[in-house]
Design a protein around this motif. Structure first.
Motif, PDB file in Angstrom:
ATOM      1  N   ALA A 129      39.442  37.454  43.970  1.00 42.09           N
ATOM      2  CA  ALA A 129      39.009  36.605  43.103  1.00 42.09           C
ATOM      3  C   ALA A 129      39.153  35.349  43.134  1.00 42.09           C
ATOM      4  CB  ALA A 129      39.027  37.490  41.741  1.00 42.09           C
ATOM      5  N   ARG A 161      36.068  33.078  38.751  1.00 42.34           N
ATOM      6  CA  ARG A 161      35.627  34.638  38.726  1.00 42.34           C
ATOM      7  C   ARG A 161      36.969  35.044  37.629  1.00 42.34           C
ATOM      8  NH1 ARG A 161      34.185  39.033  43.176  1.00 42.34           N
ATOM      9  NH2 ARG A 161      33.592  40.843  41.615  1.00 42.34           N
ATOM     10  N   THR A 173      35.817  36.888  34.517  1.00 43.90           N
ATOM     11  CA  THR A 173      35.602  38.255  34.116  1.00 43.90           C
ATOM     12  C   THR A 173      36.984  39.106  33.445  1.00 43.90           C
ATOM     13  OG1 THR A 173      36.620  38.579  36.523  1.00 43.90           O
ATOM     14  CG2 THR A 173      34.126  38.681  36.088  1.00 43.90           C
TER      15      THR A 173
END
Length: 275
Positions: free
Chosen positions: A180, A184, A188
């Motif tokens: 990631a 991101r 997230t």
């Protein structure tokens, strides 16, 4: 035998009853006062006037705009605190708490200089060639939102810092190992973790902004009317105390409904699991 802690709670309950519940009950009762007894005429007068309804909408919009502004400013500062070392964290906490130790009136009048024609914002706009003449942001909604964002910014930074202080770095490291990227990870991993703190901050910022009479009156001016100014007009100019009480109750209920909704969202089992 285990001793009950109720006697220690009694002083707090008495103080709450004397200085919060009783004045609130008097305010609500006064809003129904009429010449012939209890009446809903004051509420009907408020909602029957399109101007009053527009003022209520403008007050809610001001609170939402300030919430958005403080969120955009508070998240990077909270992340900087989380990634920073001990010295940087102490500096950020100091800079966050110092404004809260200064009177709201003092901070509001400081913004008169900042937003004025000879202030730093006007000078910066002219130096960049955006405007050719001195520009004042006083008595504008943009200037009011800027001032409210600075004044209420600590109310959203502190809950975010409290959440991130309990967040282990291993979570982001695991996300990096999984491939990631920074954005991101932010979207997230970190934002879901910060959401309870964000909801708490939104509650505080919205409640503070929607009821900030001094800043609204000084920075917003007479052209931008909000509910606290409307209440002041009814009390100090028109001496219509029952209508002013009804407007205050409407402000409390409209703000309270939003706060209850945000509180229920923050207690959702998924968010509690992230906290």
């Amino acid at each position: 035998m285990k001793q009950s802690g109720f006697p220690y709670v009694v002083p707090m309950l008495l103080l709450s009853l004397a200085f919060f519940a009783t004045p609130l009950a008097v305010l609500v009762g006064f809003s129904f006062t009429g010449h012939g007894g209890a009446t809903l005429d004051h509420y009907a007068r408020f909602f029957g006037d399109a101007f009053n309804f527009r003022v209520l909408i403008n007050t809610a919009r001001l609170g939402i705009e300030t919430v958005i502004g403080t969120t955009l400013l508070g998240i990077p500062i909270a992340l900087l605190y989380w990634h920073g070392g001990r010295n940087l964290r102490q500096v950020l906490i100091f800079l966050t708490l110092i404004p809260m130790l200064t009177s709201n009136v003092v901070r509001t009048f400081a913004w008169i200089v900042i937003l004025g024609r000879q202030g730093p914002i006007s000078e910066a706009l002219m130096s960049m060639g955006i405007t050719g003449v001195p520009t004042s942001l006083m008595f504008t909604e943009l200037g009011l939102v800027m001032a409210m964002c600075q004044i209420d910014l600590p109310l959203i930074i502190l809950p975010l810092i409290a959440i991130l202080s309990r967040t282990p770095y291993q979570l982001t490291e695991a996300a990096q190992v999984s491939g990631a990227g920074p954005w991101r990870i932010l979207l997230t991993v970190l934002l879901p973790l910060m959401l309870p703190g964000l909801l708490a901050g939104w509650i505080l910022v919205f409640a503070s902004t929607s009821s900030s009479f001094v800043t609204q009156a000084v920075i917003g001016g007479a052209r931008n009317v909000y509910v606290p100014q409307l209440i002041y007009r009814e009390v100090g100019t028109l001496f219509d105390w029952p209508l002013a009480s009804a407007i205050a109750v409407i402000l409390l209920l409209s703000t309270g409904c939003l706060l209850v909704a945000l509180t229920l969202i923050s207690r959702h089992r998924r968010l509690v699991g992230h906290a």
